[in-house]
Write a protein that holds these residues in place. Structure first.
Motif, PDB file in Angstrom:
ATOM      1  N   THR A 162       0.846  -1.188   0.000  1.00  0.00           N
ATOM      2  CA  THR A 162       0.000   0.000   0.000  1.00  0.00           C
ATOM      3  C   THR A 162       0.885   1.243   0.000  1.00  0.00           C
ATOM      4  OG1 THR A 162      -0.094   0.145   2.414  1.00  0.00           O
ATOM      5  CG2 THR A 162      -1.814  -1.170   1.322  1.00  0.00           C
ATOM      6  N   LEU A 163       0.322   2.357  -0.412  1.00  0.00           N
ATOM      7  CA  LEU A 163       1.073   3.611  -0.380  1.00  0.00           C
ATOM      8  C   LEU A 163       1.509   3.928   1.041  1.00  0.00           C
ATOM      9  CD1 LEU A 163      -0.907   5.930  -2.837  1.00  0.00           C
ATOM     10  CD2 LEU A 163       0.646   4.037  -3.337  1.00  0.00           C
ATOM     11  N   GLN A 164       0.636   3.660   2.010  1.00  0.00           N
ATOM     12  CA  GLN A 164       0.986   3.940   3.400  1.00  0.00           C
ATOM     13  C   GLN A 164       2.197   3.138   3.853  1.00  0.00           C
ATOM     14  OE1 GLN A 164      -2.143   3.639   2.245  1.00  0.00           O
ATOM     15  NE2 GLN A 164      -3.669   4.525   3.631  1.00  0.00           N
ATOM     16  N   THR A 165       2.278   1.880   3.446  1.00  0.00           N
ATOM     17  CA  THR A 165       3.421   1.055   3.836  1.00  0.00           C
ATOM     18  C   THR A 165       4.710   1.603   3.239  1.00  0.00           C
ATOM     19  OG1 THR A 165       2.038  -0.917   4.009  1.00  0.00           O
ATOM     20  CG2 THR A 165       4.400  -1.267   3.758  1.00  0.00           C
ATOM     21  N   VAL A 166       4.665   1.940   1.969  1.00  0.00           N
ATOM     22  CA  VAL A 166       5.848   2.503   1.312  1.00  0.00           C
ATOM     23  C   VAL A 166       6.286   3.789   2.005  1.00  0.00           C
ATOM     24  CG1 VAL A 166       6.702   3.557  -0.817  1.00  0.00           C
ATOM     25  CG2 VAL A 166       5.339   1.459  -0.921  1.00  0.00           C
ATOM     26  N   LEU A 167       5.331   4.672   2.284  1.00  0.00           N
ATOM     27  CA  LEU A 167       5.669   5.974   2.848  1.00  0.00           C
ATOM     28  C   LEU A 167       6.075   5.863   4.315  1.00  0.00           C
ATOM     29  CD1 LEU A 167       2.880   8.032   1.083  1.00  0.00           C
ATOM     30  CD2 LEU A 167       5.319   7.948   0.516  1.00  0.00           C
ATOM     31  N   TYR A 168       5.493   4.931   5.045  1.00  0.00           N
ATOM     32  CA  TYR A 168       5.950   4.696   6.417  1.00  0.00           C
ATOM     33  C   TYR A 168       7.405   4.238   6.403  1.00  0.00           C
ATOM     34  CZ  TYR A 168       6.581   2.682  11.021  1.00  0.00           C
ATOM     35  OH  TYR A 168       7.083   2.384  12.267  1.00  0.00           O
ATOM     36  N   ASN A 169       7.732   3.303   5.509  1.00  0.00           N
ATOM     37  CA  ASN A 169       9.111   2.822   5.427  1.00  0.00           C
ATOM     38  C   ASN A 169      10.069   3.937   5.047  1.00  0.00           C
ATOM     39  OD1 ASN A 169       8.348   0.215   6.112  1.00  0.00           O
ATOM     40  ND2 ASN A 169       8.132  -0.454   3.986  1.00  0.00           N
ATOM     41  N   ARG A 170       9.651   4.789   4.147  1.00  0.00           N
ATOM     42  CA  ARG A 170      10.504   5.901   3.696  1.00  0.00           C
ATOM     43  C   ARG A 170      10.729   6.942   4.796  1.00  0.00           C
ATOM     44  NH1 ARG A 170      13.885   7.264  -0.678  1.00  0.00           N
ATOM     45  NH2 ARG A 170      13.447   5.786  -2.347  1.00  0.00           N
ATOM     46  N   PHE A 171       9.677   7.287   5.522  1.00  0.00           N
ATOM     47  CA  PHE A 171       9.771   8.411   6.447  1.00  0.00           C
ATOM     48  C   PHE A 171      10.025   8.017   7.903  1.00  0.00           C
ATOM     49  CE2 PHE A 171       7.128  10.573   3.109  1.00  0.00           C
ATOM     50  CZ  PHE A 171       8.052  11.564   2.806  1.00  0.00           C
ATOM     51  N   PHE A 172       9.505   6.890   8.365  1.00  0.00           N
ATOM     52  CA  PHE A 172       9.457   6.641   9.807  1.00  0.00           C
ATOM     53  C   PHE A 172      10.053   5.307  10.271  1.00  0.00           C
ATOM     54  CE2 PHE A 172       5.603   9.126   8.593  1.00  0.00           C
ATOM     55  CZ  PHE A 172       5.983  10.337   9.158  1.00  0.00           C
ATOM     56  N   SER A 173      10.296   4.361   9.389  1.00  0.00           N
ATOM     57  CA  SER A 173      10.777   3.049   9.817  1.00  0.00           C
ATOM     58  C   SER A 173      12.284   3.089  10.093  1.00  0.00           C
ATOM     59  CB  SER A 173      10.485   2.002   8.735  1.00  0.00           C
ATOM     60  OG  SER A 173      11.382   2.166   7.653  1.00  0.00           O
ATOM     61  N   LYS A 174      12.823   1.974  10.561  1.00  0.00           N
ATOM     62  CA  LYS A 174      14.264   1.882  10.809  1.00  0.00           C
ATOM     63  C   LYS A 174      15.051   1.999   9.508  1.00  0.00           C
ATOM     64  CE  LYS A 174      13.869  -0.906  15.002  1.00  0.00           C
ATOM     65  NZ  LYS A 174      14.199  -2.197  15.672  1.00  0.00           N
ATOM     66  N   GLN A 175      14.397   1.712   8.383  1.00  0.00           N
ATOM     67  CA  GLN A 175      15.056   1.829   7.073  1.00  0.00           C
ATOM     68  C   GLN A 175      14.828   3.196   6.433  1.00  0.00           C
ATOM     69  OE1 GLN A 175      12.777  -0.934   7.655  1.00  0.00           O
ATOM     70  NE2 GLN A 175      14.567  -1.919   8.591  1.00  0.00           N
ATOM     71  N   SER A 176      14.303   4.140   7.200  1.00  0.00           N
ATOM     72  CA  SER A 176      13.966   5.454   6.658  1.00  0.00           C
ATOM     73  C   SER A 176      15.174   6.148   6.042  1.00  0.00           C
ATOM     74  CB  SER A 176      13.392   6.343   7.768  1.00  0.00           C
ATOM     75  OG  SER A 176      13.257   7.678   7.326  1.00  0.00           O
ATOM     76  N   THR A 177      14.926   6.874   4.962  1.00  0.00           N
ATOM     77  CA  THR A 177      15.962   7.710   4.364  1.00  0.00           C
ATOM     78  C   THR A 177      16.059   9.059   5.068  1.00  0.00           C
ATOM     79  OG1 THR A 177      14.296   8.270   2.697  1.00  0.00           O
ATOM     80  CG2 THR A 177      15.979   6.686   2.063  1.00  0.00           C
ATOM     81  N   LYS A 178      15.162   9.299   6.014  1.00  0.00           N
ATOM     82  CA  LYS A 178      15.193  10.486   6.887  1.00  0.00           C
ATOM     83  C   LYS A 178      15.160  11.788   6.090  1.00  0.00           C
ATOM     84  CE  LYS A 178      17.754   7.855  10.343  1.00  0.00           C
ATOM     85  NZ  LYS A 178      18.975   7.728  11.160  1.00  0.00           N
TER      86      LYS A 178
END
Length: 661
Positions: A525-541
């Motif tokens: 989902t878009l939310q999963t992709v964007l959570y990973n990008r912005f907030f997860s441990k794998q975030s690009t910050k």
């Protein structure tokens, strides 16, 4: 449908409100999305209404809302108050008066008018106010008290015609100003209001008018002015100049919530008569071969800037201290918690009148769909698949609001089978009822299944949106005729900063996209992709990202919802064609997505931020020259922006044409 499916649907619909009779008591996708019980229980009553004199209050408005389709009554109120009480004018600066000659016609050379203005609810502006409040150290104690006494902030845009004759190189060297003014019925009440603070706006020799003004700190921005001046397509156009204003900290009377409270109660206050906000910025203009300096003044009644929630102290309480601060209201714990807004607009239908661009008349053209984009239904199909639980905002020029509202309402009450005869039941049929309800991704591969094996889907679009927990939020935008005809994309450059200033506090992530683009995911989902990008441990910050855009031209004979959906399915399911498109059809810049606690302006293709005021660990990732890097750009393995364009740019990048590639 099966008996199990019918029972599940009944549980969803049995308490659902009807569009015809229910109007939500206050703003729909509001700060409660993030602040949840804090806002709803503590401040719910304060979010409810504007002054009772308004003819556009939700109770008597022709625009009804429910849990799916939300009409922004607060924005409509602002529009009406702007037209009733806002004004702009030009004035030679004292510096220019000595050199002005009779042929220097300031008001003949330029026309000026007020556009969008709003209380500024950007978390990054709140962070800036709090950070700047601490700069004095012990010698200058903090006045904002953590946000409780934070001065109000306002973002206001003024349209000035004839950009070709404006000198855009030096405006940042001049000092803009802003003021909030309180007009009283008597001088004694004026003197007793914030004693010792402010001034009375009088010229030498004038008598008191019982009005006290308080100045704020102002800045002016014009992100695309130089670029627009150099583009021959926009010769003769004007430009929307935006002034950001921050009032002084430390005074209860100068907080947004208190000023708005006074405005709401003005009918029952014998002393206070009017509240307004004014801006002034300085420009140089070309008059023949000479440059002359002049001032641009604008003023709005306070009713023109009030929002659905003017208590900015709540934003201050919930600010994130670091990129992963889950204790904050702006960092979700999971993708399932992430609140996502995708935005298109401003939408409009245009024509030519007397040889010039014009907004199409809704009184003459009864068949026009107003600001409803012709790709709306097709693109909503994909958002229902890959972004359940999100909100889709459609901004619409104010001259086509009623027609657009009526057209959206017709669509919402249309059967899904009628809108999507080929793919409706296949993708959203009864065999996927659990996925429909639990908010998981419905993959593109579902589109390849045979319709004869799918049960009939006896739902309206509104009912399906309700199951997928998707809201449609319609926002009318102040658009005077000259501002539409002489502005890029019907006012897009004034809407972009307004979007962030008005709504950034209400979501975790916001996406600004074209109305004719579909989001095509890889596997999440878009939310999963964007959570990973912005907030997860794998975030690009990163504060924001640009989307990768690939283009497919839709030929006139393929201009149907079914064919447009088939184009997407056909392209995405064939890896050879997909690879070709990714390598050869990246023809224009993609749009942007950003953390709402870090966005300053959605500058169309640029997620602009304020690097000095970002949460710890977050960075401005915009690359020099917008170089395409995997850190700044979303990757093909996440999701891409598919531009389904009705004009050809490259023959090979056309629906169904590259079949043999």
């Amino acid at each position: 449908m099966s008996a199990v499916a019918l029972l599940a649907l009944w549980n969803v619909f049995k308490n659902a409100p009807s569009m015809n009779v229910v109007d939500i008591p206050h703003y729909g996708p509001s700060a409660s999305n993030i602040f949840s019980l804090t806002v709803d229980s503590k401040h719910g009553a304060e979010k409810s209404s504007f002054p009772s004199t308004s003819s556009s209050s939700s109770e008597d408005s022709p625009y009804k809302s429910n849990d799916v389709f939300i009409f922004d009554h607060a924005a409509m109120q602002n529009i009406q108050e702007t037209y009733k009480g806002a004004h702009s004018h030009l004035e030679w600066s004292p510096k220019a008066l000595e050199a002005v000659v009779p042929t220097d016609d300031l008001n003949g050379q330029f026309q000026v008018m007020p556009l969008l203005a709003t209380i500024d609810r950007r978390p990054i502006i709140v962070r800036k106010q709090l950070a700047d409040d601490q700069l004095g150290g012990e010698k200058k104690p903090a006045l904002a008290q953590g946000g409780k006494l934070m001065g109000c902030a306002i973002s206001a845009t003024t349209h000035l015609s004839n950009l070709d004759s404006q000198h855009t190189k030096h405006y940042q060297e001049y000092t803009p100003t802003c003021d909030v003014c309180f007009q009283f019925s008597n001088r004694e009440d004026m003197n007793n209001f914030i004693p010792g603070v402010g001034y009375e706006p009088l010229k030498p020799g004038q008598e008191s008018i019982a009005t006290k003004c308080v100045g704020g700190k102002a800045s002016v921005t014009a992100r695309f002015a130089d670029w627009q001046r150099g583009d021959a397509r926009f010769k003769g156009f004007g430009y929307p100049w935006t002034v950001d204003c921050m009032l002084p900290n430390g005074l209860h009377e100068l907080t947004c919530r208190e000023i708005s409270r006074m405005q709401k109660e003005i009918e029952t206050m014998d002393g206070l008569q009017n509240i307004s906000i004014s801006t002034k910025f300085v420009l140089d203009g070309w008059f023949g071969i000479w440059s002359r300096q002049f001032w641009v003044h604008s003023s709005w009644p306070w009713t023109a800037v009030m929002t659905h929630d003017d208590d900015r102290s709540l934003i201050a309480e919930q600010l994130s201290h670091s990129w992963d601060d889950v204790k904050s209201g702006y960092v979700p714990n999971s993708a399932q918690e992430l609140s996502l807004l995708h935005v298109e607009g401003p939408g409009y239908d245009k024509t030519e009148f007397e040889g010039r661009l014009s907004l199409k008349s809704m009184t003459i053209d009864k068949e026009s769909k107003g600001g409803l984009h012709f790709r709306f239904v097709a693109n909503l199909f994909h958002l229902m698949r890959n972004a359940p639980g999100s909100t889709h905002m459609m901004a619409v020029v104010d001259g086509q609001v009623k027609r657009t509202y009526d057209e959206v309402l017709k669509l919402l009450n249309t059967k899904v089978e009628d809108l999507y005869p080929t793919y409706g039941s296949v993708v959203f049929g009864a065999d996927t009822i659990e996925k429909l309800q639990d908010g998981t991704l419905i993959p593109l591969s579902k589109m390849k299944e045979k319709k004869k094996y799918a049960a009939k889907l006896d739902l309206t679009l509104m009912e399906l949106l309700r199951i997928r927990k998707i809201k449609i939020h319609m926002v009318p935008i102040t658009t005077p005729s000259m501002a539409f005809e002489r502005n890029v994309c019907g006012g897009q450059y004034s809407f972009a900063p307004y979007l962030a200033a008005r709504f950034a506090a209400d979501y975790h992530v916001m996406m600004f996209i074209d109305g004719d683009t579909a989001m095509v995911e890889s596997s999440d989902t878009l939310q999963t992709v964007l959570y990973n990008r912005f907030f997860s441990k794998q975030s690009t910050k990163c504060a924001g990202h640009r989307l990768r855009l690939i283009e497919q031209y839709v030929k006139p004979e393929n201009e149907s919802i079914q064919k447009v959906l088939q184009c997407t399915q056909d392209l995405s399911s064939d890896r050879v064609k997909w690879k070709y498109a990714m390598e050869n059809c990246h023809l224009k810049e993609g749009h942007v997505v950003a953390r709402s606690d870090s966005i300053y302006a959605f500058s169309v293709h640029h997620p602009d931020t304020l690097p000095d005021y970002l949460p710890t660990g977050v960075e401005d990732c915009i690359t020099p020259g917008n170089e395409e890097t995997d850190r700044y750009f979303l990757k093909e393995s996440e999701f891409v922006q598919l531009h389904l364009r009705n004009r050809e740019r490259k023959p090979e990048c056309t629906c169904f044409v590259n079949k043999e590639l």
